[in-house]
Design a protein around this motif. Sequence first.
Motif: not given
Length: 542
Positions: A380-392, A409-417
Motif C-alpha cells: 500500500s505504501e509503494a502504491v502511494e509512492a507511485l501514484v501520489r506524485p501525479l496529483d494535480g 519494483v518490489e517495494g524499493y523506493p528508488f525503483f519506484i522513482q
Amino acid sequence: MHPRLTLLRATGATVVSVARLLGVLTVPGAATQAAISSGTLRARRSRTATFEFVALADASESSTETWPRSPWPDGSIQDAGTRFVIGRRPCRDQRDSAAVASPNTGLKVATPGCRRTRNASHYKLTLITNCSNIGSLMSEHPRPRNPYRPGAAVSPLFLAGRDQEIRRFGASLRGAPELPANVRLTGLRGVGKSVLLKRLEEIASDDEGWLTSRIQVEPRHNTEVHLSELILSLCHNAELQVSRRARIRETMKGVTASSRGLIRVSWQDIELSLGPVAGTDLDRSIARALFDVALTADHHGYSGYLLMLDEAQVIRDDRERDGEHPLSVLIATINSLQEKEIPIGLTLSGLPTLRANLLKARTYSERMFRGEEIGRLARSEAVEALVRPLDGTGVTVADAFVERVIDEVEGYPFFIQLWGAELWEAAQIADVNRFDVVLLDSIEQDIYRRLDLDFHDGRVESLTPAEQDLLMSTAECPYPPLKTADIHANVGTSEGNVNVLMGRLVDQGVVFRVQKGQYEYTAPKFHKYLQRRAGRISQRER
C-alpha cells in the motif's frame, strides 16, 4: 518544443493551445459561454519580437480555426465569428498595460506588462468569451516537470512509509541527554536511507531544536587522522553557524542570548574513557571539539548537537591492534561525552555491514544505538509512492498498470522513482495523459537498460578481474542467500580462495554476510541483473 496552454475550471471546456510560439494560434471550436481566464505563458526568447496579447473569443464553430500570428501588427483580425485582439509589446523590465474592449460583452480588460528574465520571456494571455464564470489558465512551457526523482539522496515529492521511523527518531532526541540520542539506519541500496536521513535532519532542526551537521563520509575518511579532521571541520562550521544566527538575533532584537544552564560541567570535569586503542592528543581534540559545539548549542537555546554521517559503513577498524581504528575513536568519544549527559547525539546511516562494524569496534555499541532496519515499502505504501506524485498533473493511471509496476519494483523506493520518471517521459513524448500497461510495455526494456547503467554496472566494473569473475559466477547459484559451498562448486577454485574473495566483496560493499558461509547482495534485484549481464556477455562472445 511546443508550448501549451490549458484552460481549467471553466464551463464549456475551452482549450487554447499555441502550436508554435511565433507561428500559429489554434482555438478548438464549440467553445461557447466558456469563461474569463488568464495566465502566463513562458517561452524561450527568440530573435522575433515577443508579444503580450489579449484574445477575445466568441467561437461557435465546431471546427478548429488557425491563424498565422507572427506577422500581425498591433490591431485585430476576425474570422469564423471569433475576434482576436493582439497587442504587440516587447517584454521590458518596467510594467506597462494596455486595454481592449470586447465587441460582444463590452468588457474592458487590462493586460499588465511582463517582466523579462535571463532565461525566459513571459507572455500574458487573456481569453474572454463571456462573463459568466472565471477559471484559471495554466501554462505548460516548458512542459510540466517530471514529478519523479530518481537519484542518490534526492528527496521525492512524496515520502511514503517512513512515519514510524520518524516518530521513533523524534522520541530518541526528546529523551536526551539522560538517554543517548543515537540512531543507526541500515538497509540495502535503493531503500531511501539517505532520503530518510535528510528528512530526519529536518525533524531534528525544525521540530526538536537541535543544531545539526550532516555529511556523507567517503573511503578517504577511513583513518583516524582524516576522520578527526572531518569532525573538527563540522564542529567548527556548526559553531560559526550558531554565531551568525546569534548576531542576527542580537541585531534584530537588541538582546543577547543567555545560557540555559543545562550543562553544569566544564571540560576539566570530563574524564574520557577512550580505551587502549585511543586516548591520543588527536582523539582528545575531537572530544573537546564535540564538547565545545554542544556547549555552544546549549548556550544559544538549542536542544543539543547532532552529528549525522551517511554511508557510514565505509568507516571501520582494522583487525590488527596496531592498525587504524577510526570507528572506535568516534564511538568511544561520543559515549564518554554522553555519560556526562552532554546533549550530543550521533546518527549513522549505511549498508547492513554497518552494524557488524560497530560491534567489532565497541561491543557496547549495540546498547548505544536505536537500530532501524530500513526495508522496502509495504504494498500500500509503494502504491502511494507511485501514484501520489501525479496529483494535480492531470495524468491518470490504470489499475492493471499499478499492480504490474508494484510487482516489478518490489517495494524499493528508488525503483519506484525510476519507473515513474521513465514512464512520465514516455507519456510526454507520446502525448498521452494516462499510464497503462501498453505504455509500460513500450519502454520496459529502456527502463531496465537505465537501471543497469545507472544503478548496477558501476558496482561490478569497479572490482578487480578476480572479484568480477567470482561475482559473475554467483548469477548461476541459488539465491537467496548465496552459499559459499554453491559458489565453490560453481567456480572450481579452493574454498579458501572463495572465502577471501567474498570478504573482499564485503569490503567493497557489494555483498554482506548474513551468517557463516551465507551472503546477500547489498543492492536489490542484483541477482537478476547479474543474469542479464551474463546473457549480454554471452551474446557478444558468439
